[in-house]
Design an enzyme around this catalytic site. Structure first.
Site, PDB file in Angstrom:
ATOM      1  CB  ILE A 183      10.492   5.143  -2.648  1.00  0.00           C
ATOM      2  CG1 ILE A 183      10.380   6.519  -3.310  1.00  0.00           C
ATOM      3  CG2 ILE A 183       9.897   5.170  -1.245  1.00  0.00           C
ATOM      4  CD1 ILE A 183       8.958   6.962  -3.561  1.00  0.00           C
ATOM      5  CD  GLU A 242      12.843  -8.391   8.058  1.00  0.00           C
ATOM      6  OE1 GLU A 242      13.760  -9.096   8.515  1.00  0.00           O
ATOM      7  OE2 GLU A 242      11.643  -8.684   8.186  1.00  0.00           O
ATOM      8  N   GLY A 252       8.159   0.201   2.250  1.00  0.00           N
ATOM      9  CA  GLY A 252       7.770   0.291   3.649  1.00  0.00           C
ATOM     10  C   GLY A 252       7.964  -1.010   4.404  1.00  0.00           C
ATOM     11  CB  VAL A 253       7.272  -4.563   3.511  1.00  0.00           C
ATOM     12  CG1 VAL A 253       8.134  -4.766   2.282  1.00  0.00           C
ATOM     13  CG2 VAL A 253       7.127  -5.840   4.296  1.00  0.00           C
ATOM     14  CG  HIS A 275       9.594  -0.032  -4.319  1.00  0.00           C
ATOM     15  ND1 HIS A 275       9.608   0.990  -3.407  1.00  0.00           N
ATOM     16  CD2 HIS A 275       8.371  -0.594  -4.231  1.00  0.00           C
ATOM     17  CE1 HIS A 275       8.448   1.025  -2.774  1.00  0.00           C
ATOM     18  NE2 HIS A 275       7.679   0.084  -3.256  1.00  0.00           N
TER      19      HIS A 275
END
Length: 124
Positions: free
Chosen positions: A35, A43, A38-39, A29
């Protein structure tokens, strides 16, 4: 989450997450342009909020789970070398549900924000 910086029971918690290239998710990623997903930022907010909930409402030993996320916005990419500051505040608590707002910043610039709803119950 690496460290809790401040904690005001039933109000807010401030935590630190050092983002390093050694995180396994950076391999995919994205190759050549790492990067933080976002998840995983959300979290980290939820984990930070979990510490606040446990300390605020004597919930040690309970199991927590996501019930919903609202107003989620990603404002700035999180990359290796960043220090993510997570500021989570309790909006309200009812029976077995807590709603919190979270803000993730890098050098005082918003990277992400969200409202998170979590439920909790006894372990099975």
């Amino acid at each position: 989450v690496d460290r809790i910086l401040e904690l005001e029971p039933e109000k807010r918690v401030l935590a630190l997450k050092n983002v390093t290239i050694n995180e396994p998710f950076f391999q995919g990623h994205f190759p050549g342009n790492p990067i933080m997903p976002g998840v995983l930022i959300i979290e980290a907010m939820a984990q930070t909020g979990g510490v606040l909930a446990i300390e605020s409402f004597s919930l040690k030993g309970k199991i927590f789970y996501f019930m919903g996320m609202d107003k989620v916005r990603f404002r700035k990419p999180v990359v290796p070398g960043d220090q993510l500051i997570l500021d989570v505040q309790i909006l309200r608590k009812r029976a077995k549900v807590i709603k919190m707002s979270g803000l993730a910043t890098i050098d005082e610039t918003c990277a992400a924000e969200a409202e998170i709803m979590v439920g909790f119950e006894d372990k099975l």
